[in-house]
Motif scaffolding. Sequence first.
Motif, mmCIF file in Angstrom:
data_model
loop_
_atom_site.group_PDB
_atom_site.id
_atom_site.type_symbol
_atom_site.label_atom_id
_atom_site.label_comp_id
_atom_site.label_asym_id
_atom_site.label_seq_id
_atom_site.Cartn_x
_atom_site.Cartn_y
_atom_site.Cartn_z
ATOM 1 N N UNK A 1 -17.481 -1.894 -6.374
ATOM 2 C CA UNK A 1 -16.149 -2.039 -5.814
ATOM 3 C C UNK A 1 -15.286 -0.811 -5.975
ATOM 4 N N UNK A 2 -15.809 0.229 -6.599
ATOM 5 C CA UNK A 2 -14.937 1.323 -7.003
ATOM 6 C C UNK A 2 -15.317 2.635 -6.340
ATOM 7 N N UNK A 3 -15.693 2.585 -5.087
ATOM 8 C CA UNK A 3 -16.017 3.810 -4.360
ATOM 9 C C UNK A 3 -14.939 4.065 -3.318
ATOM 10 N N UNK A 4 -14.000 4.984 -3.612
ATOM 11 C CA UNK A 4 -12.862 5.155 -2.717
ATOM 12 C C UNK A 4 -13.226 5.677 -1.341
ATOM 13 N N UNK B 1 -16.532 10.657 -5.255
ATOM 14 C CA UNK B 1 -15.195 10.336 -5.762
ATOM 15 C C UNK B 1 -15.162 9.157 -6.710
ATOM 16 N N UNK B 2 -16.315 8.825 -7.280
ATOM 17 C CA UNK B 2 -16.401 7.645 -8.149
ATOM 18 C C UNK B 2 -15.562 7.808 -9.410
ATOM 19 N N UNK C 1 -11.550 4.408 -16.737
ATOM 20 C CA UNK C 1 -10.978 5.629 -16.162
ATOM 21 C C UNK C 1 -11.940 6.806 -16.208
ATOM 22 N N UNK C 2 -13.139 6.594 -16.709
ATOM 23 C CA UNK C 2 -14.111 7.696 -16.784
ATOM 24 C C UNK C 2 -14.371 8.261 -15.389
ATOM 25 N N UNK C 3 -14.483 9.578 -15.320
ATOM 26 C CA UNK C 3 -14.753 10.196 -14.004
ATOM 27 C C UNK C 3 -16.232 10.528 -13.840
ATOM 28 N N UNK C 4 -17.024 10.274 -14.872
ATOM 29 C CA UNK C 4 -18.474 10.485 -14.814
ATOM 30 C C UNK C 4 -19.148 9.132 -14.990
#
Length: 403
Positions: A17-20, A38-39, A45-48
């Motif tokens: 659900x979190x793929x902008x 862009x995940x 809040x992790x960007x990796x």
Amino acid sequence: MTDDPKGDDPKGDDPKGDHPEDDGPNWRPQTLAAQAMGWTDETTGAIIPPIHPATTYLRDADNAYRRGRMYARADNPTYDHASDLLTALEEGADTLLFASGMAAATAVFLALDPGDHVVVPKVMYWALRAWLHDSARRWGLDVEGVASDDLAGLAAAMRPGQTKLVWLETPANPLWTVSDIAAAAQLAHAAGAHLAVDSTVATPVFTRPLSLGADLVMHSATKYLNGHSDVVAGTLTTARQDALWGRIRQVLVQQGGILGAFEAWLLQRGMRSLFVRVEAAAASALALAHRLAAHPRVAQVLYPGLPDFAGHQLAARQMRGGFGGMLSIRVKGGEAAAVATAAKVRLWKRATSLGGVESLIEHRASVEGAGSPVPVDLLRLSVGLEALEDLYADLDQALRAAG
Ligand code: PLP
């Protein structure tokens, strides 16, 4: 991706659900790669992305699998990052990750039926050629080799209704023969066959086979996609979710040649720098090709970027923005001089494989053995990311010392 270890491909809810990118800006391919689509993790809040080692997934109380995952032989959320990114870069409908490039390539042929006719290049990645002419034939496929850059020959090989697959590799190991994907797609489709393209060397940076009409694109992700010589992996991307894709998926899930979670994670990390790595390697390869063509110890340079290379015009049309990081040289003095040149390098690594950050040199005929169509004076060069002057200076001293 939803998954059933039987490989029956049932439908379920998309757990991602979190793929902008679903409703986000129309980013360019390099941006998609750099940011792994862009995940970000909604919870932390992790960007990796994390690595998921789980082998199994919870059922709902009513026995359903609404989160879409059942068992890790069929699926793993760690796959999504590399798989979604490659689907976007190749402009396809879906991507599967395999334990190796060979596992990916052979899955396509194993998804066909005994008796089916397949048309493959005469000169191609040697281990797949060996498998096709041995195991695939014993399994019942009618395998026919053609010069895949000769469209008339390709057309003559097609048997409408009986030919089920045309396989191309372009540029093809290790002569870098360039084949016309769009024309081959027309011939294949007119005969009722699928076209699959091994695009390992071109990478999605330079060629998008699906946009040219191919049905499937394959990569040894061991090479440029991962790019660091530390993962063995393979991928297939499809233009559409058709019956053949369903059978390929079944081969993967039932035979279990799946990628490990850690390898899938490393692959998405490597793919973030795909564009800068591949573009830098190709720029150095082009410069080296020109300089080596003028070298007194070099009989011939094989590189699609050279204007006098047989497939140059086609490559200039089909490959967008570069000709790749692979070239071969034929050394004056024959096999002994070629082997001696490889023995004298100090910077280039004498090793098989390609597409890593370190430059590799290889006497291909020794590797491929009896029956290889490769000239014995040929050295294959995989250009990495070292300084161009250092790469040239090392080859120059090795060629002169061997001469
Ligand atoms: N295709 C090409 C063009 C290759 O160079 C290779 C490996 O060298 C493969 C397929 C097979 O890939 P893997 O070694 O990942 O099984």
